[in-house]
Design a protein around this motif. Structure first.
Motif, PDB file in Angstrom:
ATOM      1  N   CYS A 195      -1.465 -11.986  30.082  1.00 24.66           N
ATOM      2  CA  CYS A 195      -2.267 -13.195  30.244  1.00 24.66           C
ATOM      3  C   CYS A 195      -3.364 -13.185  29.194  1.00 24.66           C
ATOM      4  CB  CYS A 195      -2.871 -13.260  31.643  1.00 24.66           C
ATOM      5  SG  CYS A 195      -3.927 -11.859  32.037  1.00 24.66           S
ATOM      6  N   THR A 196      -3.980 -14.337  29.048  1.00 23.50           N
ATOM      7  CA  THR A 196      -4.961 -14.541  27.973  1.00 23.50           C
ATOM      8  C   THR A 196      -6.246 -15.090  28.557  1.00 23.50           C
ATOM      9  OG1 THR A 196      -3.251 -14.965  26.315  1.00 23.50           O
ATOM     10  CG2 THR A 196      -5.402 -15.948  25.913  1.00 23.50           C
ATOM     11  N   LEU A 197      -7.361 -14.487  28.207  1.00 18.15           N
ATOM     12  CA  LEU A 197      -8.655 -15.063  28.564  1.00 18.15           C
ATOM     13  C   LEU A 197      -8.881 -16.286  27.679  1.00 18.15           C
ATOM     14  CD1 LEU A 197     -10.646 -11.723  28.873  1.00 18.15           C
ATOM     15  CD2 LEU A 197     -10.176 -13.324  30.731  1.00 18.15           C
ATOM     16  N   PRO A 198      -9.140 -17.448  28.277  1.00 15.94           N
ATOM     17  CA  PRO A 198      -9.232 -18.685  27.477  1.00 15.94           C
ATOM     18  C   PRO A 198     -10.192 -18.582  26.307  1.00 15.94           C
ATOM     19  CG  PRO A 198      -9.197 -19.235  29.810  1.00 15.94           C
ATOM     20  CD  PRO A 198      -9.240 -17.733  29.721  1.00 15.94           C
ATOM     21  N   ALA A 199     -11.330 -17.917  26.480  1.00 13.95           N
ATOM     22  CA  ALA A 199     -12.306 -17.859  25.388  1.00 13.95           C
ATOM     23  C   ALA A 199     -11.891 -16.875  24.302  1.00 13.95           C
ATOM     24  CB  ALA A 199     -13.686 -17.488  25.933  1.00 13.95           C
ATOM     25  N   VAL A 200     -10.925 -16.006  24.603  1.00 15.49           N
ATOM     26  CA  VAL A 200     -10.431 -15.042  23.607  1.00 15.49           C
ATOM     27  C   VAL A 200      -9.274 -15.660  22.823  1.00 15.49           C
ATOM     28  CG1 VAL A 200      -9.390 -12.758  23.272  1.00 15.49           C
ATOM     29  CG2 VAL A 200     -11.205 -13.067  24.974  1.00 15.49           C
ATOM     30  N   GLY A 201      -8.358 -16.273  23.563  1.00 15.59           N
ATOM     31  CA  GLY A 201      -7.321 -17.053  22.887  1.00 15.59           C
ATOM     32  C   GLY A 201      -6.047 -16.310  22.547  1.00 15.59           C
ATOM     33  N   HIS A 202      -6.044 -15.002  22.759  1.00 17.46           N
ATOM     34  CA  HIS A 202      -4.792 -14.257  22.573  1.00 17.46           C
ATOM     35  C   HIS A 202      -4.705 -13.191  23.657  1.00 17.46           C
ATOM     36  CE1 HIS A 202      -7.060 -10.862  20.955  1.00 17.46           C
ATOM     37  NE2 HIS A 202      -7.761 -11.766  20.296  1.00 17.46           N
ATOM     38  N   PRO A 203      -3.485 -12.780  24.045  1.00 15.56           N
ATOM     39  CA  PRO A 203      -3.338 -11.801  25.133  1.00 15.56           C
ATOM     40  C   PRO A 203      -4.093 -10.516  24.820  1.00 15.56           C
ATOM     41  CG  PRO A 203      -1.202 -12.722  24.528  1.00 15.56           C
ATOM     42  CD  PRO A 203      -2.178 -13.202  23.502  1.00 15.56           C
ATOM     43  N   ASN A 204      -4.716  -9.915  25.813  1.00 15.36           N
ATOM     44  CA  ASN A 204      -5.437  -8.656  25.554  1.00 15.36           C
ATOM     45  C   ASN A 204      -4.523  -7.437  25.693  1.00 15.36           C
ATOM     46  OD1 ASN A 204      -5.363  -9.317  28.243  1.00 15.36           O
ATOM     47  ND2 ASN A 204      -7.356  -8.423  28.746  1.00 15.36           N
ATOM     48  N   PHE A 205      -3.240  -7.684  25.945  1.00 15.57           N
ATOM     49  CA  PHE A 205      -2.259  -6.602  25.896  1.00 15.57           C
ATOM     50  C   PHE A 205      -0.900  -7.240  25.648  1.00 15.57           C
ATOM     51  CE2 PHE A 205      -0.340  -7.235  30.136  1.00 15.57           C
ATOM     52  CZ  PHE A 205      -1.297  -8.055  30.719  1.00 15.57           C
ATOM     53  N   ARG A 206       0.096  -6.414  25.323  1.00 16.21           N
ATOM     54  CA  ARG A 206       1.433  -6.932  25.038  1.00 16.21           C
ATOM     55  C   ARG A 206       2.449  -6.326  25.997  1.00 16.21           C
ATOM     56  NH1 ARG A 206       3.204  -9.590  20.539  1.00 16.21           N
ATOM     57  NH2 ARG A 206       5.293  -8.751  20.832  1.00 16.21           N
ATOM     58  N   ILE A 207       3.434  -7.128  26.350  1.00 17.86           N
ATOM     59  CA  ILE A 207       4.615  -6.592  27.026  1.00 17.86           C
ATOM     60  C   ILE A 207       5.802  -7.116  26.221  1.00 17.86           C
ATOM     61  CG2 ILE A 207       6.014  -6.642  29.119  1.00 17.86           C
ATOM     62  CD1 ILE A 207       3.418  -6.941  30.727  1.00 17.86           C
ATOM     63  N   GLU A 208       6.507  -6.213  25.574  1.00 14.48           N
ATOM     64  CA  GLU A 208       7.608  -6.647  24.722  1.00 14.48           C
ATOM     65  C   GLU A 208       8.708  -7.275  25.560  1.00 14.48           C
ATOM     66  OE1 GLU A 208       7.511  -6.584  21.484  1.00 14.48           O
ATOM     67  OE2 GLU A 208       5.617  -5.480  21.433  1.00 14.48           O
ATOM     68  N   PRO A 209       9.285  -8.389  25.091  1.00 14.46           N
ATOM     69  CA  PRO A 209      10.412  -8.979  25.812  1.00 14.46           C
ATOM     70  C   PRO A 209      11.506  -7.928  26.049  1.00 14.46           C
ATOM     71  CG  PRO A 209       9.702 -10.436  24.043  1.00 14.46           C
ATOM     72  CD  PRO A 209       8.911  -9.160  23.898  1.00 14.46           C
ATOM     73  N   GLY A 210      12.056  -7.935  27.239  1.00 19.26           N
ATOM     74  CA  GLY A 210      13.089  -6.952  27.590  1.00 19.26           C
ATOM     75  C   GLY A 210      12.511  -5.698  28.203  1.00 19.26           C
ATOM     76  N   THR A 211      11.180  -5.615  28.277  1.00 23.77           N
ATOM     77  CA  THR A 211      10.542  -4.450  28.898  1.00 23.77           C
ATOM     78  C   THR A 211       9.631  -4.887  30.038  1.00 23.77           C
ATOM     79  OG1 THR A 211       8.517  -4.375  27.573  1.00 23.77           O
ATOM     80  CG2 THR A 211      10.477  -3.341  26.627  1.00 23.77           C
ATOM     81  N   MET A 212       9.209  -3.911  30.811  1.00 19.97           N
ATOM     82  CA  MET A 212       8.236  -4.190  31.865  1.00 19.97           C
ATOM     83  C   MET A 212       7.274  -3.012  31.964  1.00 19.97           C
ATOM     84  SD  MET A 212      10.519  -3.574  35.298  1.00 19.97           S
ATOM     85  CE  MET A 212      11.299  -1.981  35.612  1.00 19.97           C
ATOM     86  N   GLU A 213       6.079  -3.291  32.481  1.00 21.57           N
ATOM     87  CA  GLU A 213       5.051  -2.253  32.601  1.00 21.57           C
ATOM     88  C   GLU A 213       4.914  -1.910  34.086  1.00 21.57           C
ATOM     89  OE1 GLU A 213       2.371  -1.907  29.751  1.00 21.57           O
ATOM     90  OE2 GLU A 213       1.552  -0.176  30.804  1.00 21.57           O
ATOM     91  N   VAL A 214       5.333  -0.713  34.442  1.00 26.32           N
ATOM     92  CA  VAL A 214       5.294  -0.276  35.838  1.00 26.32           C
ATOM     93  C   VAL A 214       3.936   0.349  36.121  1.00 26.32           C
ATOM     94  CG1 VAL A 214       6.329   1.255  37.564  1.00 26.32           C
ATOM     95  CG2 VAL A 214       7.782   0.145  35.842  1.00 26.32           C
ATOM     96  N   GLY A 215       3.255  -0.182  37.131  1.00 25.22           N
ATOM     97  CA  GLY A 215       1.950   0.346  37.489  1.00 25.22           C
ATOM     98  C   GLY A 215       0.800  -0.386  36.837  1.00 25.22           C
ATOM     99  N   ILE A 216       1.072  -1.565  36.315  1.00 22.84           N
ATOM    100  CA  ILE A 216       0.047  -2.346  35.598  1.00 22.84           C
ATOM    101  C   ILE A 216      -1.111  -2.707  36.538  1.00 22.84           C
ATOM    102  CG2 ILE A 216       0.976  -4.655  36.081  1.00 22.84           C
ATOM    103  CD1 ILE A 216       0.515  -5.227  33.025  1.00 22.84           C
ATOM    104  N   GLY A 217      -2.315  -2.798  35.972  1.00 21.20           N
ATOM    105  CA  GLY A 217      -3.479  -3.188  36.759  1.00 21.20           C
ATOM    106  C   GLY A 217      -3.708  -4.690  36.729  1.00 21.20           C
ATOM    107  N   HIS A 218      -4.677  -5.128  37.490  1.00 23.51           N
ATOM    108  CA  HIS A 218      -4.937  -6.567  37.643  1.00 23.51           C
ATOM    109  C   HIS A 218      -5.564  -7.209  36.417  1.00 23.51           C
ATOM    110  CE1 HIS A 218      -4.759  -7.462  42.249  1.00 23.51           C
ATOM    111  NE2 HIS A 218      -3.591  -7.393  41.683  1.00 23.51           N
TER     112      HIS A 218
END
Lengths: 330, 330
Positions: A195-218
């Motif tokens: 997700c992206t903070l509107p005032a930042v304008g770009h995601p603050n982390f990446r999840i590559e398509p085809g992958t998932m992050e297990v245990g991700i925080g809120h």
């Protein structure tokens, strides 16, 4: 991300304004425009129950304000702790003289600001008790549970604490019950998209398509591993294994289960996950007493889901079944 | 889109399985695995109230099953009408001998299948009345209202119809009240991003970044215009103008307002929209009696929102305030 916003720096202000208008049957705004108060608060003879947290997790935190739930909520900026002043003002709004329990999540900013708010409240003679939610299994190992973050299990803590306070219990009794609720709870998140903070304008982390992050925080905090995206069935099994292995419950234990979307995952996918989650939980001999499915605790438009499982004793079973009024079915 | 699914062709089957497990306090599955039935249905002495529609709009349609709401719901494949047999089985499940009202949306497949289901029900001696929702303002001009599609305003129709039936009203009375509810309702959708049917694998329409589709339908049906994405304030004003100009209500009229996300739009943005929507509605002298904000009627992970406004007379005001039990606050 295409959005319905005005000034990106005023997202929280605009959200709160709309929220208070939409739910004027349930809530009012305090003099402090970063504090939402239940229309029924303060309730005479009742311990006040409050929380606070960053915005962007709606309906958490504000959407849980209401009768037999939270008396007041301190509102932070997006993904940021409310100020000490806002926590303090929430305490004042919720206090009827019997003390206030502050049920919040284990984040550095919240810990610091709640501590300062308690000092301010002490000057007014308001007694404060706290419970710090730490249900996120993947954020620290079992022998460092005190370091774990609070996530969607906080909703169980609020429901149990709110219902206990409604019985007329003392500050210490409400604190102890809310503490038991979160001690009995384990959660895990799986992220499929950032997700992206509107005032930042770009995601603050990446999840590559085809992958998932297990245990991700809120807030996109890294999980325990990145792996290829699996079927819902396999993901649900993983989530259950991590949560249930961490909290080894004897067969026959009653549990409440919450599957929350993180914002952009369609509701039908949460039901698909739950079909397997139910199988996994009952296969361990646990008895599902109550289930919640939906966007209960989100992270803007993050794609993903969380699973929270709370063990229930007789008291928690009664409290979780109690009637409560807020913006969402609890 | 990264998803929690198993076999893309079994999304609906898996969704329904999880749904029935999660909400076993509210619903049960009929012998027909594409029919969800309220745990309380059929209610002796009460007209049955049913609907049906394509999947992918959760919590619509199944999530509105429950006491004083829908007695049974026929479940279609993703974005496809339920079969005639499923509508018929929903009618049978809801019938206690006093007849069944079928409150559904104006789509070719649904119209055809409901008609066939009525014939099957007639052979069983089950009397059926229908109301066809056509609240989507942008789907046809005012002089062709009968061609308009049904969208999120259906929730008002279900609530009013369900509550009216609960009073013990006759089939004709329930039909007339549900008809009035939808006649009194106007809706509009604005799309900011498309959605993808899992088995297809690519969006069935495009929304260019920086643009929005005003008047979009629940399956991505084209709206009345594509224009540059504006501020939430400007979008909300546009939505209100289109809805309120179409249904010119005298000052002083009470209204119910529903702002629904289409799936992937964060809840806080709906509140931001509502802040302006409330101003626009009250500026026309209308009185907002009740407000609903959330993912009430979605389109998989479509980004966007809908606005529905229903004018309330005394009867509708009472019915919309009546207690009802389903998976979401109504």
């Amino acid at each position: 991300m295409q959005r319905f916003i005005n000034n990106p720096d005023e997202v929280v202000e605009d959200t709160v304004k709309g929220f208070v208008k939409a739910h004027s049957d349930l809530v009012r705004l305090a003099d402090n425009p970063r504090v939402i108060v239940s229309k029924t608060a303060p309730v005479a003879g009742k311990v006040g129950v409050i929380t606070g947290g960053g915005s962007g997790h709606e309906p958490a935190f504000i959407g849980y304000t209401g009768r037999n739930m939270l008396d007041a909520v301190a509102v932070g900026e997006l993904f940021s702790s409310p100020t000490a002043k806002s926590f303090y003002d929430a305490m004042r709004e919720a206090n009827c003289g019997k003390g206030v329990v502050c049920l919040y999540g284990n984040y550095a900013g919240d810990n610091m600001n709640v501590k300062m708010a308690i000092k301010l409240a002490a000057k007014d003679g308001i007694e404060i008790a706290t419970v710090v939610a730490n249900d996120d299994v993947c954020s620290a190992p079992p022998d460092e549970r005190h370091k774990r973050r609070g996530v969607a299990g906080e909703i169980f803590m609020w429901k149990a604490g709110g219902a206990k306070a409604a019985t007329g219990a003392s500050l210490e009794e409400v604190r102890a019950t809310a503490q038991k609720a979160i001690d009995n709870c384990r959660s895990i998140g799986v992220g499929l998209g950032p997700c992206t903070l509107p005032a930042v304008g770009h995601p603050n982390f990446r999840i590559e398509p085809g992958t998932m992050e297990v245990g991700i925080g809120h807030h996109g905090e890294p999980g325990v591993r990145v792996e290829p995206l699996k079927t819902a069935d396999a993901v649900a099994k993983d989530m259950c294994k991590i949560v249930l292995d961490d909290h080894d419950l004897p067969a026959g234990t009653d549990v409440a289960v919450l599957v929350s979307g993180l914002g952009a995952t369609p509701l039908n996918e949460l039901y698909i996950l739950y079909d397997t989650i139910e199988q996994e939980i009952t296969a361990r001999g646990l008895k599902i007493h109550k289930t919640y499915i939906g966007n209960y605790f989100t992270s803007l438009e993050m794609v993903g889901a969380t699973l929270s499982v709370m063990a229930l004793d007789d008291e928690l079973k009664t409290l979780i079944d109690a009637e409560a009024h807020c913006t969402i079915v609890v």
